[in-house]
Scaffold this motif. Sequence first.
Motif, PDB file in Angstrom:
ATOM      1  N   ILE A   3       0.846  -1.211  -0.152  1.00  0.00           N
ATOM      2  CA  ILE A   3       0.125  -0.016   0.062  1.00  0.00           C
ATOM      3  C   ILE A   3       0.779   1.130  -0.073  1.00  0.00           C
ATOM      4  O   ILE A   3       1.976   1.361   0.854  1.00  0.00           O
ATOM      5  N   VAL A   4       0.600   2.092  -0.883  1.00  0.00           N
ATOM      6  CA  VAL A   4       1.424   3.207  -0.948  1.00  0.00           C
ATOM      7  C   VAL A   4       0.725   4.544  -0.820  1.00  0.00           C
ATOM      8  O   VAL A   4       1.002   5.560  -0.589  1.00  0.00           O
ATOM      9  N   ASP A   5      -0.848   4.414  -0.706  1.00  0.00           N
ATOM     10  CA  ASP A   5      -1.358   5.810  -0.627  1.00  0.00           C
ATOM     11  C   ASP A   5      -3.060   5.063  -0.186  1.00  0.00           C
ATOM     12  O   ASP A   5      -3.462   4.077  -0.699  1.00  0.00           O
ATOM     13  N   ALA A   6      -3.511   5.721   0.571  1.00  0.00           N
ATOM     14  CA  ALA A   6      -4.875   5.584   1.098  1.00  0.00           C
ATOM     15  C   ALA A   6      -5.626   7.026   1.348  1.00  0.00           C
ATOM     16  O   ALA A   6      -5.197   7.856   1.951  1.00  0.00           O
ATOM     17  N   LYS A   7      -6.998   7.112   1.007  1.00  0.00           N
ATOM     18  CA  LYS A   7      -7.522   8.174   1.350  1.00  0.00           C
ATOM     19  C   LYS A   7      -9.035   7.985   1.558  1.00  0.00           C
ATOM     20  O   LYS A   7      -9.581   6.974   0.864  1.00  0.00           O
ATOM     21  N   PHE A   8      -9.653   8.853   2.436  1.00  0.00           N
ATOM     22  CA  PHE A   8     -10.998   8.674   2.699  1.00  0.00           C
ATOM     23  C   PHE A   8     -11.890   8.981   1.462  1.00  0.00           C
ATOM     24  O   PHE A   8     -11.467  10.105   0.630  1.00  0.00           O
ATOM     25  N   LEU A   9     -12.894   8.117   0.942  1.00  0.00           N
ATOM     26  CA  LEU A   9     -13.381   8.371  -0.216  1.00  0.00           C
ATOM     27  C   LEU A   9     -14.921   9.122  -0.121  1.00  0.00           C
ATOM     28  O   LEU A   9     -15.173   9.949  -0.396  1.00  0.00           O
ATOM     29  N   GLN A  10     -15.632   8.194   0.978  1.00  0.00           N
ATOM     30  CA  GLN A  10     -17.087   8.721   1.202  1.00  0.00           C
ATOM     31  C   GLN A  10     -17.780   7.948   2.282  1.00  0.00           C
ATOM     32  O   GLN A  10     -17.184   6.922   2.522  1.00  0.00           O
ATOM     33  N   SER A  11     -18.619   8.424   3.013  1.00  0.00           N
ATOM     34  CA  SER A  11     -19.388   7.543   3.728  1.00  0.00           C
ATOM     35  C   SER A  11     -20.762   7.445   3.233  1.00  0.00           C
ATOM     36  O   SER A  11     -21.338   8.047   2.289  1.00  0.00           O
ATOM     37  N   ALA A  12     -21.544   6.301   3.542  1.00  0.00           N
ATOM     38  CA  ALA A  12     -22.711   5.788   3.016  1.00  0.00           C
ATOM     39  C   ALA A  12     -23.674   5.403   4.033  1.00  0.00           C
ATOM     40  O   ALA A  12     -23.079   4.638   5.049  1.00  0.00           O
ATOM     41  N   GLN A  13     -25.076   5.537   3.973  1.00  0.00           N
ATOM     42  CA  GLN A  13     -25.921   4.780   4.951  1.00  0.00           C
ATOM     43  C   GLN A  13     -26.363   3.448   4.399  1.00  0.00           C
ATOM     44  O   GLN A  13     -26.675   2.424   5.416  1.00  0.00           O
ATOM     45  N   SER A  14     -26.117   3.179   2.938  1.00  0.00           N
ATOM     46  CA  SER A  14     -26.387   1.838   2.630  1.00  0.00           C
ATOM     47  C   SER A  14     -25.780   1.679   1.135  1.00  0.00           C
ATOM     48  O   SER A  14     -25.316   2.470   0.724  1.00  0.00           O
ATOM     49  N   VAL A  15     -26.240   0.458   0.823  1.00  0.00           N
ATOM     50  CA  VAL A  15     -25.745  -0.039  -0.746  1.00  0.00           C
ATOM     51  C   VAL A  15     -26.290   1.248  -1.567  1.00  0.00           C
ATOM     52  O   VAL A  15     -25.755   1.471  -2.578  1.00  0.00           O
ATOM     53  N   ASN A  16     -27.496   1.752  -1.281  1.00  0.00           N
ATOM     54  CA  ASN A  16     -28.229   2.595  -2.413  1.00  0.00           C
ATOM     55  C   ASN A  16     -27.294   3.885  -2.513  1.00  0.00           C
ATOM     56  O   ASN A  16     -27.238   4.564  -3.541  1.00  0.00           O
ATOM     57  N   ASP A  17     -26.527   4.263  -1.579  1.00  0.00           N
ATOM     58  CA  ASP A  17     -25.741   5.812  -1.708  1.00  0.00           C
ATOM     59  C   ASP A  17     -24.208   5.526  -1.625  1.00  0.00           C
ATOM     60  O   ASP A  17     -23.410   6.291  -1.392  1.00  0.00           O
ATOM     61  N   SER A  18     -23.969   4.156  -1.977  1.00  0.00           N
ATOM     62  CA  SER A  18     -22.521   3.640  -1.910  1.00  0.00           C
ATOM     63  C   SER A  18     -21.863   4.102  -3.168  1.00  0.00           C
ATOM     64  O   SER A  18     -22.594   4.303  -4.307  1.00  0.00           O
ATOM     65  N   TYR A  64     -15.909   4.423   3.043  1.00  0.00           N
ATOM     66  CA  TYR A  64     -15.170   3.796   2.000  1.00  0.00           C
ATOM     67  C   TYR A  64     -13.796   4.453   2.022  1.00  0.00           C
ATOM     68  O   TYR A  64     -13.691   5.635   2.080  1.00  0.00           O
ATOM     69  N   PHE A  65     -12.819   3.610   1.788  1.00  0.00           N
ATOM     70  CA  PHE A  65     -11.365   4.436   1.732  1.00  0.00           C
ATOM     71  C   PHE A  65     -10.818   3.858   0.570  1.00  0.00           C
ATOM     72  O   PHE A  65     -10.779   2.634   0.230  1.00  0.00           O
ATOM     73  N   GLU A  66     -10.232   4.797  -0.513  1.00  0.00           N
ATOM     74  CA  GLU A  66      -9.557   4.183  -1.750  1.00  0.00           C
ATOM     75  C   GLU A  66      -8.144   3.971  -1.472  1.00  0.00           C
ATOM     76  O   GLU A  66      -7.508   4.635  -0.737  1.00  0.00           O
ATOM     77  N   ILE A  67      -7.854   2.521  -1.879  1.00  0.00           N
ATOM     78  CA  ILE A  67      -6.471   2.106  -1.468  1.00  0.00           C
ATOM     79  C   ILE A  67      -5.637   1.950  -2.518  1.00  0.00           C
ATOM     80  O   ILE A  67      -6.014   1.302  -3.635  1.00  0.00           O
ATOM     81  N   LYS A  68      -4.398   2.590  -2.653  1.00  0.00           N
ATOM     82  CA  LYS A  68      -3.388   2.460  -3.957  1.00  0.00           C
ATOM     83  C   LYS A  68      -2.228   1.467  -3.595  1.00  0.00           C
ATOM     84  O   LYS A  68      -1.553   1.715  -2.683  1.00  0.00           O
ATOM     85  N   PHE A  69      -2.103   0.416  -4.377  1.00  0.00           N
ATOM     86  CA  PHE A  69      -1.041  -0.666  -4.279  1.00  0.00           C
ATOM     87  C   PHE A  69      -0.106  -0.406  -5.384  1.00  0.00           C
ATOM     88  O   PHE A  69      -0.266  -0.058  -6.608  1.00  0.00           O
ATOM     89  N   LYS A  70       1.047  -0.419  -5.138  1.00  0.00           N
ATOM     90  CA  LYS A  70       2.379  -0.354  -5.958  1.00  0.00           C
ATOM     91  C   LYS A  70       2.752  -2.017  -6.428  1.00  0.00           C
ATOM     92  O   LYS A  70       2.776  -2.678  -5.340  1.00  0.00           O
ATOM     93  N   THR A  71       2.636  -2.189  -7.751  1.00  0.00           N
ATOM     94  CA  THR A  71       2.977  -3.460  -8.190  1.00  0.00           C
ATOM     95  C   THR A  71       4.437  -3.512  -8.663  1.00  0.00           C
ATOM     96  O   THR A  71       5.118  -2.420  -8.860  1.00  0.00           O
ATOM     97  N   ASP A  72       4.677  -4.626  -9.157  1.00  0.00           N
ATOM     98  CA  ASP A  72       6.207  -4.699  -9.951  1.00  0.00           C
ATOM     99  C   ASP A  72       5.943  -4.820 -11.267  1.00  0.00           C
ATOM    100  O   ASP A  72       6.963  -5.122 -12.031  1.00  0.00           O
TER     101      ASP A  72
END
Length: 200
Positions: A3-18, A64-72
């Motif tokens: 993991i090289v970066d992570a940031k908050f994306l959004q909050s949701a009450q249910s799957v409908n507003d995810s 929800y958090f967006e997670i960025k992975f570094k690959t080879d």
Amino acid sequence: MKIVDAKFLQSAQSVNDSPAPNVAEVAFLGRSNVGKSSLLNTLTNRSGLAKSSSTPGKTQLINYFEIKFKTDNEEMPYIYSRFVDLPGFGYAKVAKSLKAQWNRNLTEYLQLRPNLQIFVHLIDARHPELEIDKNVDEFLNEIKRGDQIIVHAFTKTDKLKQNDLAQLKRVYPEGIFISNLKKRGIMDLQNKITGYLFGN
């Protein structure tokens, strides 16, 4: 892969507003006060990414958090997924009507989210046999699709005596044993997640 970066994306009450279900998601769930926020912060190396509270059960939204992975892979140097912080179960002192709505939204997310790939069930290593955790496990096994896995991550292992930790490992040979304080088991969990999602 890491993991090289992570940031908050959004909050949701249910799957409908995810967010749109367009990347793989890893759901973190456990009893209130099991150390979920601390684990997310340690796992992503982002202090304060997930807000912890001294009041058990305070988190009532799906975060929800967006997670960025570094690959080879030079052609695809980065891959993205999402970590999903779910409301803690048990303890929450909220009105019955709100709790019913909250539980329904949580259940719908777990059952209906098409891009959910991994359930990380966090269990307090000091209390591994609680009825509420057994019930959650039964529920997850009932709803789990063929393309999903359940990972048992035992938190607060630094509070156990070595003999007790060894016994826990014998009972749960597939478990991952975490200490945020000592940074123990963090890479084991990250490797389990990336190995399943991306096959490395």
